[in-house]
Design a protein around this motif. Structure first.
Motif, mmCIF file in Angstrom:
data_model
loop_
_atom_site.group_PDB
_atom_site.id
_atom_site.type_symbol
_atom_site.label_atom_id
_atom_site.label_comp_id
_atom_site.label_asym_id
_atom_site.label_seq_id
_atom_site.Cartn_x
_atom_site.Cartn_y
_atom_site.Cartn_z
ATOM 1 N N THR A 148 11.772 1.116 17.340
ATOM 2 C CA THR A 148 10.312 1.050 17.132
ATOM 3 C C THR A 148 9.908 -0.324 16.618
ATOM 4 O OG1 THR A 148 10.255 3.416 16.676
ATOM 5 C CG2 THR A 148 8.388 2.131 15.898
ATOM 6 N N LEU A 149 10.647 -0.840 15.619
ATOM 7 C CA LEU A 149 10.301 -2.150 15.025
ATOM 8 C C LEU A 149 10.594 -3.296 15.979
ATOM 9 C CD1 LEU A 149 11.624 -1.587 11.390
ATOM 10 C CD2 LEU A 149 9.241 -1.752 12.094
ATOM 11 N N ASP A 150 11.633 -3.137 16.815
ATOM 12 C CA ASP A 150 12.024 -4.222 17.738
ATOM 13 C C ASP A 150 11.180 -4.265 19.003
ATOM 14 O OD1 ASP A 150 13.944 -5.066 16.092
ATOM 15 O OD2 ASP A 150 15.666 -4.448 17.287
ATOM 16 N N ILE A 151 10.780 -3.096 19.502
ATOM 17 C CA ILE A 151 10.144 -3.042 20.824
ATOM 18 C C ILE A 151 8.708 -2.525 20.786
ATOM 19 C CG2 ILE A 151 10.323 -2.093 23.164
ATOM 20 C CD1 ILE A 151 12.626 -3.970 22.613
ATOM 21 N N ARG A 182 -21.603 -4.259 6.668
ATOM 22 C CA ARG A 182 -20.814 -3.168 6.107
ATOM 23 C C ARG A 182 -19.568 -3.809 5.512
ATOM 24 N NH1 ARG A 182 -17.475 0.426 8.786
ATOM 25 N NH2 ARG A 182 -17.829 -0.573 10.795
ATOM 26 N N ILE A 183 -19.274 -3.542 4.227
ATOM 27 C CA ILE A 183 -18.117 -4.176 3.580
ATOM 28 C C ILE A 183 -17.057 -3.120 3.281
ATOM 29 C CG2 ILE A 183 -17.310 -5.539 1.611
ATOM 30 C CD1 ILE A 183 -20.076 -6.749 1.391
ATOM 31 N N GLN A 184 -15.827 -3.415 3.696
ATOM 32 C CA GLN A 184 -14.703 -2.503 3.435
ATOM 33 C C GLN A 184 -13.652 -3.242 2.614
ATOM 34 O OE1 GLN A 184 -13.306 -1.938 7.413
ATOM 35 N NE2 GLN A 184 -14.765 -0.320 7.909
ATOM 36 N N GLY A 185 -13.018 -2.512 1.668
ATOM 37 C CA GLY A 185 -11.841 -3.081 1.004
ATOM 38 C C GLY A 185 -10.674 -2.952 1.965
ATOM 39 N N ARG A 186 -9.782 -3.940 1.980
ATOM 40 C CA ARG A 186 -8.666 -3.884 2.935
ATOM 41 C C ARG A 186 -7.362 -3.643 2.211
ATOM 42 N NH1 ARG A 186 -6.507 -7.887 5.665
ATOM 43 N NH2 ARG A 186 -7.632 -9.464 4.506
ATOM 44 N N GLU A 187 -6.609 -2.662 2.675
ATOM 45 C CA GLU A 187 -5.306 -2.340 2.068
ATOM 46 C C GLU A 187 -4.214 -3.153 2.750
ATOM 47 O OE1 GLU A 187 -4.088 0.717 0.140
ATOM 48 O OE2 GLU A 187 -6.065 0.627 -0.795
ATOM 49 N N LYS A 188 -3.271 -3.671 1.972
ATOM 50 C CA LYS A 188 -2.104 -4.312 2.589
ATOM 51 C C LYS A 188 -1.078 -3.214 2.911
ATOM 52 C CE LYS A 188 -1.979 -9.135 1.392
ATOM 53 N NZ LYS A 188 -3.374 -9.352 1.268
ATOM 54 N N HIS A 189 -0.395 -3.357 4.031
ATOM 55 C CA HIS A 189 0.519 -2.310 4.488
ATOM 56 C C HIS A 189 1.945 -2.585 4.025
ATOM 57 C CE1 HIS A 189 -2.710 -0.668 6.864
ATOM 58 N NE2 HIS A 189 -2.991 -1.897 7.224
ATOM 59 N N LEU A 190 2.717 -1.487 3.851
ATOM 60 C CA LEU A 190 4.070 -1.590 3.280
ATOM 61 C C LEU A 190 4.930 -2.604 4.006
ATOM 62 C CD1 LEU A 190 5.007 2.168 2.666
ATOM 63 C CD2 LEU A 190 3.858 0.577 1.147
ATOM 64 N N HIS A 191 4.978 -2.494 5.342
ATOM 65 C CA HIS A 191 5.854 -3.367 6.121
ATOM 66 C C HIS A 191 5.434 -4.829 5.979
ATOM 67 C CE1 HIS A 191 7.447 -5.192 9.934
ATOM 68 N NE2 HIS A 191 8.525 -4.588 9.488
ATOM 69 N N GLU A 220 4.893 0.222 12.350
ATOM 70 C CA GLU A 220 5.678 -0.660 11.468
ATOM 71 C C GLU A 220 5.984 0.025 10.146
ATOM 72 O OE1 GLU A 220 4.385 -5.147 12.910
ATOM 73 O OE2 GLU A 220 3.340 -4.246 11.205
ATOM 74 N N ASP A 221 4.962 0.660 9.545
ATOM 75 C CA ASP A 221 5.174 1.310 8.254
ATOM 76 C C ASP A 221 6.151 2.474 8.359
ATOM 77 O OD1 ASP A 221 3.617 -0.467 6.961
ATOM 78 O OD2 ASP A 221 1.937 0.877 6.528
ATOM 79 N N LEU A 222 5.998 3.307 9.399
ATOM 80 C CA LEU A 222 6.905 4.454 9.578
ATOM 81 C C LEU A 222 8.331 3.981 9.884
ATOM 82 C CD1 LEU A 222 4.547 6.783 11.659
ATOM 83 C CD2 LEU A 222 5.315 7.187 9.314
ATOM 84 N N GLY A 223 8.432 2.917 10.693
ATOM 85 C CA GLY A 223 9.750 2.349 11.009
ATOM 86 C C GLY A 223 10.423 1.807 9.762
ATOM 87 N N PHE A 224 9.643 1.120 8.921
ATOM 88 C CA PHE A 224 10.158 0.549 7.668
ATOM 89 C C PHE A 224 10.630 1.667 6.733
ATOM 90 C CE2 PHE A 224 8.830 -1.052 3.309
ATOM 91 C CZ PHE A 224 9.998 -1.757 3.089
ATOM 92 N N GLN A 225 9.828 2.745 6.611
ATOM 93 C CA GLN A 225 10.191 3.864 5.730
ATOM 94 C C GLN A 225 11.467 4.556 6.198
ATOM 95 O OE1 GLN A 225 6.645 6.246 5.739
ATOM 96 N NE2 GLN A 225 5.561 4.918 4.316
ATOM 97 N N ALA A 226 11.653 4.648 7.529
ATOM 98 C CA ALA A 226 12.860 5.295 8.060
ATOM 99 C C ALA A 226 14.088 4.399 7.900
ATOM 100 C CB ALA A 226 12.656 5.639 9.536
#
Length: 709
Positions: free
Chosen positions: A162-165, A232-241, A183-189
């Protein structure tokens, strides 16, 4: 658990009833086909196709794509043929299902060859209909969400794949939401403990940052409203990966990376984006070098936004500014083509064109690559682009990956321009072809009609297109050179048997080809030129009356009056000068056939070839052509008396004799004498004699000799 009724209700927002019914029919068909089948978790199998269809509904994809998602495992898991689907749902849906089924059979095993072969299949499927990869990405995303019941090693294998392809493909097609989750699910696995620690740290930090984020957001909203801008202003979350990758790449702590407050401001028009930028730069000072305008210069995957970083009160604030449409395209990527197909959207069309161009480039790389491993090497470069933007002299903008050189730029314009490149100008100044380019530079490529790619370019080019085209050209050139050399070697050997190539009839040539298992006479000549077959043996087969054999009973007459093979230089790929004796024009020479590498030219006195000298199967006498203009390397050993300025005198003498010093090395022999080792470029023995004469006339020189290892 999702149901078909809930999905149908969602689809009413953008599909008509007729199309929703097609999706319903596909669900009931799949439900019947998968009757009695269960997933590893124990759930009925139909929950998986339904979940995949729901993911594609999030991207608002068309009814054909959703129906294919429902049916994507039917061909493989239930034995229902493609024809049955075609008669029930039409050719388009059946083709999509067939394409996804073929991709599902692909297993990216750890073996590089298998992975590369399978990636080629994926490219072909994408080229046929790019929606195939969208269904496959949704299929992969749901599988990643439900990895739990699988064994740890299988989870890791799927996560690596998943992370490579898959995540890079989602990114390349601009589908940000899918890419981030993959990316996040691949990193967690892959790294469950690391993911857990980062997740916990983010949760704790979110609580302490909440008040500051709200305060900054309130200030921004107030100031923009004051200027009459509807946003419209949104706060942005940084992702684990991405946090993990930044910590690894930048070698920075978690708190360094997270000490940034990120916001996304969404406006109603491009004009409002730039007005908003003016307002935020008026409120906070921008950080130099951290401003990027991807609206004027979109990324390779079609992403558009303005990025800027600001100095807040003791904190940095990252801001992205974009329109509603840009936001949808940023999240949906190529899927936006189907989202907006009811209305005209330049952005979506642009996205579609970029994706099609990428797949077209993949197909070109596939055709040019020698093997699947070379192909995947080129593709992986293009899957992770860190773009720079270069201008042509006429103002056209070219996107290239970071680290690209003028040669990459030349091939990006056109293959023929790349092949005939001789020099370049960067911002109107002559520059090296290997110099890495920077965004904003204007590059002019200088070409020449007879020019050809240099093998040395492969050491610095970075784009897959440049690498594959250079390799392809060199392969063609090698074939052409080896064919020509093979023809000359065969003619020379036939001459020794008292025959000419024209004397051999086609029927006998065919027999010899069949005996040698060669596909054509040109191919046989190539193999002779590369040293894979002996010209002497093939010549003997061609002049024999009966069936071709490998026996040695033919009479071979080496006639001294017959001309030797003529050598006009050795800058090709199958005619090489030996490094051991470094022959130059004027030296008596012989050619020794190296299996698979062509003809190696040695001096007749070279120790390495004494055993081959009288063996016509391995060795052939050569003569130099007249009027050779190439330069050749020669090693000289010069003994000199130690005195000030002697090296300068030697260099001056070589230059005065029109020689060129390639390398110079000085070793102290004793208190009075030194030994100078020189490698110089000369045109032949006469030129060398002139250089040596000049050196002998120097008072400090006590002896001089040519070195032959």
């Amino acid at each position: 658990m999702p149901t078909i009724d809930a999905l149908a209700e969602r689809l009413k927002t953008y599909l008509d009833n007729h199309h929703i019914n097609v999706v319903r029919r596909a669900f009931y068909y799949a439900e019947q086909a998968h009757e009695g089948q269960y997933r590893q978790s124990g759930e009925p199998y139909i929950t998986h196709p339904l979940a995949v269809a729901n993911l594609l509904a999030d991207l608002q994809l068309d009814h054909q794509c959703l129906a294919a998602a429902m049916l994507h495992d039917v061909i493989e898991d239930t034995g229902i043929p493609k024809d049955a689907l075609s008669s029930q749902f039409g050719e388009s849906i059946a083709e999509l299902v067939d394409g996804v089924s073929k991709l599902t059979q692909i297993e990216f095993k750890s073996k590089a060859e298998a992975q590369a072969e399978n990636f080629q299949k994926m490219t072909l499927a994408m080229a046929k209909d790019i929606r195939v990869i969208l269904v496959k990405l949704a299929d992969r995303l749901h599988n990643m969400r439900t990895l739990g019941p699988l064994k740890p090693e299988k989870r890791r294998r799927i996560a690596t794949e998943t992370l490579d392809i898959y995540a890079p493909i989602a990114n390349r097609l601009g589908i940000h939401t899918m890419c981030v989750e993959l990316e996040d699910l691949g990193f967690q696995a892959m790294f469950p403990m690391r993911a857990k620690y980062i997740q916990e740290a983010v949760r704790k930090l979110r609580g302490t940052h909440y008040e500051i984020i709200e305060e900054i957001k309130h200030k921004l909203e107030g100031k923009l409203k004051e200027r009459g801008l509807s946003v419209r202003i949104q706060g942005r979350e940084k992702h684990l990966h991405s946090i993990y990758q930044k910590m690894k790449a930048k070698r920075r702590s978690f708190h360094d990376i997270m000490d940034v407050y990120a916001f996304r401001i969404i406006t109603d028009s491009v004009d409002s984006c730039y007005r908003t930028l003016g307002v935020v730069h008026g409120m906070y000072k921008p950080v130099p070098g951290r401003f990027k305008d991807y609206i004027a210069l979109p990324k390779a995957n079609g992403y558009q936004s303005i990025h800027t970083t600001l100095f807040g009160s003791h904190v940095n604030i990252e801001i992205q500014i974009r329109t509603e449409e840009m936001d949808k395209v940023a999240n949906s990527g190529i899927a936006a083509h189907w989202v907006y197909k009811s209305a005209t959207s330049d952005l979506a069309d642009n996205q579609q064109m970029r994706a099609q161009k990428w797949v077209k480039d993949l197909m070109e790389l596939r055709e040019r690559a020698d093997d699947s491993l070379e192909f995947i090497e080129h593709v992986k470069i293009d899957l992770f682009p860190d773009e720079i933007y270069i201008f042509t002299p006429k103002g056209r903008i070219m996107e290239l990956p970071g680290g690209a050189t003028p040669v990459d730029f030349a091939y990006a314009i056109h293959t023929d321009i790349g092949n005939s490149t001789v020099a370049c100008r960067i911002n109107k100044h002559l520059a090296s072809l290997s110099m890495p380019l920077k965004s904003g530079q204007t590059v002019e490529i200088i070409t020449a009609p007879g020019a050809k790619p240099n093998p040395g370019w492969l050491n610095f080019v970075v784009t897959g297109k440049a690498k594959s085209n250079i390799r392809h050209y060199l392969k063609q050139q090698r074939q052409s050179e080896s064919r020509e050399l093979g023809r000359r070697l065969l003619k020379k050997n036939l001459q020794a048997f008292g025959k000419r190539l024209d004397d051999i009839n086609e029927q006998h040539k065919e027999k010899v080809l069949k005996h040698n298992q060669a596909s054509s006479f040109d191919r046989l000549l190539e193999e002779i030129g590369l040293g894979s077959r002996m010209a002497y043996i093939v010549a003997r087969q061609l002049v024999s009356d009966g069936e071709p054999t490998e026996s040695h009973d033919m009479e071979y007459r080496e006639d001294d009056n017959k001309p030797s093979l003529m050598v006009e230089g050795a800058d090709g790929q199958v005619l090489n000068l030996a490094h051991c004796c470094k022959p130059i024009p004027g030296d008596p020479i012989v050619g020794v056939i190296n299996r698979g590498a062509g003809l190696m030219i040695h001096s007749e006195t070279c120790d390495k070839i004494k055993k081959f000298l009288h063996d016509p199967e391995h060795c052939i006498h050569l003569t130099w052509a007249k009027n050779i203009t190439d330069e050749f390397s020669v090693a000289l050993r010069v003994e000199v008396e130690r005195q000030r300025g002697v090296i300068a005198e030697i260099a001056s003498a070589v230059t005065m004799a029109d020689g060129n010093i390639e390398k110079i090395n000085v070793e102290e022999q004793n208190a009075r004498l030194s030994v100078v080792s020189l490698i110089i470029k000369v045109q032949g023995r006469i030129h060398l004699a002139r250089v040596m004469r000049r050196l002998r006339h120097l008072l400090a020189v006590t002896s001089i000799s040519r070195v032959k290892h």
